[in-house]
Design an enzyme around this catalytic site. Structure first.
Site, mmCIF file in Angstrom:
data_model
loop_
_atom_site.group_PDB
_atom_site.id
_atom_site.type_symbol
_atom_site.label_atom_id
_atom_site.label_comp_id
_atom_site.label_asym_id
_atom_site.label_seq_id
_atom_site.Cartn_x
_atom_site.Cartn_y
_atom_site.Cartn_z
ATOM 1 N N CYS A 122 0.830 -1.208 0.000
ATOM 2 C CA CYS A 122 0.000 0.000 0.000
ATOM 3 C C CYS A 122 0.867 1.262 0.000
ATOM 4 O O CYS A 122 1.574 1.529 0.981
ATOM 5 C CB CYS A 122 -0.914 -0.053 1.230
ATOM 6 S SG CYS A 122 -1.750 1.492 1.611
ATOM 7 N N CYS B 142 0.122 3.710 2.828
ATOM 8 C CA CYS B 142 0.605 3.137 4.093
ATOM 9 C C CYS B 142 2.101 3.403 4.254
ATOM 10 O O CYS B 142 2.562 3.797 5.330
ATOM 11 C CB CYS B 142 0.372 1.630 4.132
ATOM 12 S SG CYS B 142 -1.355 1.125 4.088
#
Length: 145
Positions: free
Chosen positions: A69, A72
Site C-alpha cells: 500500500c 501506508c
C-alpha cells in the site's frame, strides 16, 4: 499512594504494573528488562493483539496497513514520529493486514491505512486514509482524553 497502570511490554508481551508518576522515567519490563516504551510503533500479531488492547491502561492506537500500500508506506514515518511524541501516554502499534487477515476481518478493515484507537479494551474511533504527523497526533490526542 500512587496509582499504578498496567502496561504491556511490546517485546515479550508481559503485563507490567508501573506507577503512573513513573511512566516518563523510562520504565523497563519486569520480565525481559527491555524498555516498555521505545519511541517507535510495535508490530502486533493476532496472537498478542487482545492482550495489548485489553490489558494496557493507556490508549492503544493501531495502524492497519499492508506492505504493498503506497499511502501506508507514505504514512509510516509520520506514524513512527507520532509514537515518539505520544508515548508513554499512548501505545502505537502496527498490524500488517496481509499477514493478519483474521484481525483485518474481525475489525472490518475495508481500506488501508486505517487507524483504530482503543481505550479500556473498546474501540473509541477510527479513521481511514493516510495522515501527516501533526494531524495524526492531534486526532489521537482529541479522542484519547
Amino acid at each position: 499512594m500512587t496509582m499504578s497502570l498496567h502496561i504491556v511490554c511490546p517485546h515479550c508481551h508481559a503485563t507490567n504494573r508501573v506507577p503512573a508518576d513513573r511512566l516518563e522515567a523510562s520504565p523497563q519490563c519486569g520480565a525481559c528488562h527491555q524498555p516498555l516504551f521505545a519511541a517507535q510503533p510495535a508490530e502486533l500479531t493476532e496472537h498478542h493483539f487482545n492482550r495489548h488492547i485489553t490489558n494496557n491502561d493507556i490508549p492503544v492506537l493501531i495502524d492497519f496497513w499492508a506492505p504493498w500500500c503506497g499511502p501506508c508506506r507514505m504514512m509510516a514515518p509520520a506514524f513512527s514520529k507520532a509514537a515518539a511524541a505520544l508515548e508513554p501516554h499512548m501505545r502505537l502499534v502496527k498490524v500488517n493486514t496481509e499477514e493478519e487477515q483474521g484481525l483485518a476481518a474481525r475489525y472490518n478493515i475495508r481500506s488501508i491505512p486505517t487507524l483504530v484507537l482503543f481505550k479500556g479494551g473498546r474501540e473509541i474511533t477510527r479513521q481511514a486514509g493516510a495522515m501527516g504527523e501533526h494531524d495524526l497526533i492531534r486526532w489521537a490526542q482529541a479522542y484519547s482524553k
